[in-house]
Design a protein around this motif. Structure first.
Motif, PDB file in Angstrom:
ATOM      1  N   VAL A 184       7.436   3.843  73.036  1.00  0.00           N
ATOM      2  CA  VAL A 184       8.894   3.819  72.906  1.00  0.00           C
ATOM      3  C   VAL A 184       9.458   3.299  74.225  1.00  0.00           C
ATOM      4  O   VAL A 184       9.243   3.906  75.282  1.00  0.00           O
ATOM      5  CB  VAL A 184       9.445   5.224  72.601  1.00  0.00           C
ATOM      6  CG1 VAL A 184      10.976   5.196  72.530  1.00  0.00           C
ATOM      7  CG2 VAL A 184       8.860   5.743  71.295  1.00  0.00           C
ATOM      8  N   GLN A 185      10.155   2.181  74.169  1.00  0.00           N
ATOM      9  CA  GLN A 185      10.612   1.542  75.398  1.00  0.00           C
ATOM     10  C   GLN A 185      11.774   0.606  75.083  1.00  0.00           C
ATOM     11  O   GLN A 185      12.014   0.261  73.937  1.00  0.00           O
ATOM     12  CB  GLN A 185       9.472   0.755  76.048  1.00  0.00           C
ATOM     13  CG  GLN A 185       8.699  -0.173  75.107  1.00  0.00           C
ATOM     14  CD  GLN A 185       9.404  -1.481  74.788  1.00  0.00           C
ATOM     15  OE1 GLN A 185      10.089  -2.046  75.647  1.00  0.00           O
ATOM     16  NE2 GLN A 185       9.245  -1.976  73.565  1.00  0.00           N
ATOM     17  N   ARG A 186      12.465   0.194  76.124  1.00  0.00           N
ATOM     18  CA  ARG A 186      13.489  -0.837  75.990  1.00  0.00           C
ATOM     19  C   ARG A 186      13.195  -1.895  77.045  1.00  0.00           C
ATOM     20  O   ARG A 186      13.342  -1.673  78.229  1.00  0.00           O
ATOM     21  CB  ARG A 186      14.893  -0.276  76.187  1.00  0.00           C
ATOM     22  CG  ARG A 186      15.987  -1.305  75.897  1.00  0.00           C
ATOM     23  CD  ARG A 186      17.375  -0.701  76.022  1.00  0.00           C
ATOM     24  NE  ARG A 186      18.392  -1.637  75.531  1.00  0.00           N
ATOM     25  CZ  ARG A 186      18.923  -2.620  76.280  1.00  0.00           C
ATOM     26  NH1 ARG A 186      18.527  -2.787  77.538  1.00  0.00           N
ATOM     27  NH2 ARG A 186      19.841  -3.430  75.765  1.00  0.00           N
ATOM     28  N   ARG A 187      12.743  -3.015  76.585  1.00  0.00           N
ATOM     29  CA  ARG A 187      12.286  -4.110  77.433  1.00  0.00           C
ATOM     30  C   ARG A 187      11.336  -3.634  78.527  1.00  0.00           C
ATOM     31  O   ARG A 187      11.453  -3.981  79.698  1.00  0.00           O
ATOM     32  CB  ARG A 187      13.454  -4.876  78.044  1.00  0.00           C
ATOM     33  CG  ARG A 187      13.032  -6.279  78.485  1.00  0.00           C
ATOM     34  CD  ARG A 187      14.162  -7.133  78.981  1.00  0.00           C
ATOM     35  NE  ARG A 187      13.657  -8.466  79.249  1.00  0.00           N
ATOM     36  CZ  ARG A 187      14.376  -9.465  79.750  1.00  0.00           C
ATOM     37  NH1 ARG A 187      15.650  -9.280  80.029  1.00  0.00           N
ATOM     38  NH2 ARG A 187      13.839 -10.646  79.975  1.00  0.00           N
ATOM     39  N   GLY A 188      10.390  -2.809  78.114  1.00  0.00           N
ATOM     40  CA  GLY A 188       9.337  -2.368  79.021  1.00  0.00           C
ATOM     41  C   GLY A 188       9.618  -1.101  79.777  1.00  0.00           C
ATOM     42  O   GLY A 188       8.729  -0.570  80.441  1.00  0.00           O
ATOM     43  N   VAL A 189      10.837  -0.598  79.698  1.00  0.00           N
ATOM     44  CA  VAL A 189      11.204   0.624  80.417  1.00  0.00           C
ATOM     45  C   VAL A 189      11.096   1.802  79.456  1.00  0.00           C
ATOM     46  O   VAL A 189      11.790   1.838  78.440  1.00  0.00           O
ATOM     47  CB  VAL A 189      12.642   0.527  80.976  1.00  0.00           C
ATOM     48  CG1 VAL A 189      13.005   1.806  81.729  1.00  0.00           C
ATOM     49  CG2 VAL A 189      12.786  -0.688  81.877  1.00  0.00           C
ATOM     50  N   THR A 190      10.219   2.743  79.740  1.00  0.00           N
ATOM     51  CA  THR A 190      10.020   3.884  78.852  1.00  0.00           C
ATOM     52  C   THR A 190      10.990   5.008  79.206  1.00  0.00           C
ATOM     53  O   THR A 190      11.758   4.920  80.156  1.00  0.00           O
ATOM     54  CB  THR A 190       8.576   4.417  78.944  1.00  0.00           C
ATOM     55  OG1 THR A 190       8.413   5.143  80.178  1.00  0.00           O
ATOM     56  CG2 THR A 190       7.566   3.284  78.864  1.00  0.00           C
ATOM     57  N   GLY A 191      10.914   6.097  78.453  1.00  0.00           N
ATOM     58  CA  GLY A 191      11.773   7.248  78.688  1.00  0.00           C
ATOM     59  C   GLY A 191      11.312   8.127  79.831  1.00  0.00           C
ATOM     60  O   GLY A 191      12.002   9.076  80.191  1.00  0.00           O
ATOM     61  N   ILE A 192      10.142   7.852  80.388  1.00  0.00           N
ATOM     62  CA  ILE A 192       9.656   8.609  81.540  1.00  0.00           C
ATOM     63  C   ILE A 192       9.882   7.782  82.793  1.00  0.00           C
ATOM     64  O   ILE A 192       9.377   6.658  82.898  1.00  0.00           O
ATOM     65  CB  ILE A 192       8.164   8.968  81.385  1.00  0.00           C
ATOM     66  CG1 ILE A 192       7.964   9.886  80.184  1.00  0.00           C
ATOM     67  CG2 ILE A 192       7.631   9.622  82.656  1.00  0.00           C
ATOM     68  CD1 ILE A 192       6.531  10.329  79.977  1.00  0.00           C
TER      69      ILE A 192
END
Length: 423
Positions: A365-373
């Motif tokens: 789960v990510q947005r353009r490679g940036v995950t929630g952690i």
């Protein structure tokens, strides 16, 4: 580059392919100390997992690795294997990444404010981690393969090189994605009897109305559409369109191959008693692929009309051949089948990642490679952000975005993290 392992890094990159190297390129630009762990050798998939006649499917101008665009004299051609390796090798040397080859990462966990990374060379800690190991870690071969007769040679696409490596006799190619169709064509052109097992892969014209379809699609803006646009969220699971850049580029038309003697089947449903079994959906598979083909051309037609572009007339593909029946089995012995090529794709291996970043399908789960952690990133996945995310075209753009975010994260970190990052 010979490296000794340090106890701590500001960033750890896992995977030494084009995504990991692109990340290293931008980490260097930000002067962020880092290491790249590569289980095998840098860019090994290009060197070790491609057949002899392999070539790019997209035109050379789409080779846009960071600060390393295609610099040859044939931007609308398609590099063959040796040329691709040379292009990648020049990029490897240009980046000169701090890579530890032959180093497998076995575990990534978060311990307090840091990440603990266990490797075959030892343990390190890091302020941030970039996962760049792609979705193509393990060949996916159905369990039905275990029920094939022992005398039949079985290869996955990563092990296929050329028709001469196979014993004499007919060959079954299972899977009609890009690799399966190109390997089937390779065998067909060599005069081998090919049994082609189709799936739900779409197809695309190579040239249409006077230009490469990729050039038209670039003008239309297809390569700028992000995964967040309506209807695009499932694209990351789609099979790639089949066509080829071989011999200057052309369509791959399975119906034409059928007219020339290739045998076609619906999706494989199993293996029993020396027979390969199929679903009766060959016609559906071929028709669906052609609908995509014509749909892409219709999109180009609309663009030409809207812009008032002077181009050759439009056309619609009409089937050259229709199956007269739906074959549901293939007797391997009767048809003298001696080899099976599994063009059934890959499965990812995230087993080393002990972090809660995955959805129910096992996709990060990510947005353009940036995950929630905080401090955890992924790169190089198909449709990470756009159509080109997993390819030479846009992996560098995604890497730049990720590393910019990572740099801001380190800069905004707590004093303890900034102190660790300066070691």
């Amino acid at each position: 580059m010979t490296l000794s392992l340090k106890p701590h890094y500001s960033a750890v990159v896992i995977g030494g392919g084009q995504a990991g190297l692109s990340a290293s390129h931008y980490l260097k630009k930000h002067d962020i100390d880092h290491v790249v762990f590569e289980k095998k050798t840098v860019a090994h998939k290009w060197k070790d997992e491609r057949w002899d006649a392999f070539c790019l499917v997209t035109p050379n101008w789409q080779c846009q690795l960071p600060d390393h665009p295609y610099d040859g004299d044939d931007p609308h051609g398609f590099m063959v294997k040796d040329e691709i390796l040379a292009y990648v090798d020049r990029f490897v040397k240009k980046v000169n990444a701090p890579v530890l080859e032959g180093t497998a990462v076995t575990s990534v966990e978060k311990i307090g404010d840091l990440f603990k990374v266990e490797t075959s060379a030892g343990m390190v800690t890091a302020d941030s981690v970039i996962l760049a190991t792609s979705l193509y870690s393990r060949p996916a071969i159905p369990r039905a393969a275990e029920r094939l007769p022992e005398e039949i040679v079985q290869l996955h696409t990563i092990d296929y090189r050329n028709p001469n490596q196979l014993p004499e006799g007919a060959v079954v190619v299972v899977g009609s994605g890009q690799s399966g169709c190109q390997i089937a064509e390779d065998l067909h052109l060599a005069g081998r009897k090919v049994h082609m097992v189709t799936g739900n892969a779409p197809r695309c014209a190579r040239f249409y109305r006077g230009r490469d379809v990729v050039d038209w699609l670039s003008d239309v803006g297809q390569y700028d559409i992000t995964v967040e646009h309506d209807g695009m969220t499932k694209k990351k699971h789609d099979t790639n369109h089949y066509l080829t850049g071989r011999d200057g580029g052309r369509d791959i038309d399975l119906r034409k191959f059928a007219l020339e003697g290739m045998s076609l089947y619906g999706r494989m449903s199993g293996v029993a008693a020396g027979k390969m079994l199929f679903s009766p959906n060959l016609k559906d598979n071929l028709d669906a692929a052609d609908r995509v083909y014509n749909g892409i051309n219709a999109l180009i037609d609309r663009h030409i009309a809207e812009k008032g572009i002077d181009a050759p007339p439009a056309s619609v593909y009409m089937p050259l051949w229709e199956p007269s029946s739906e074959p549901v089995e293939l007797d391997l012995k009767v048809e003298n089948v001696t080899s099976v090529i599994w063009a059934t794709g890959f499965s990812p291996d995230w087993s080393y990642v002990g972090l809660p970043i995955f959805d129910g399908t096992g996709y990060p789960v990510q947005r353009r490679g940036v995950t929630g952690i905080d401090g955890v990133y992924v790169l190089g996945l198909p449709w990470l952000w756009t159509w080109g995310s997993g390819r030479f075209l846009a992996v560098g753009k995604d890497a730049e975005h990720v590393v910019d975010h990572l740099a801001d994260y380190l800069e905004a970190g707590q004093p303890a993290l900034r102190q660790a990052a300066s070691r």
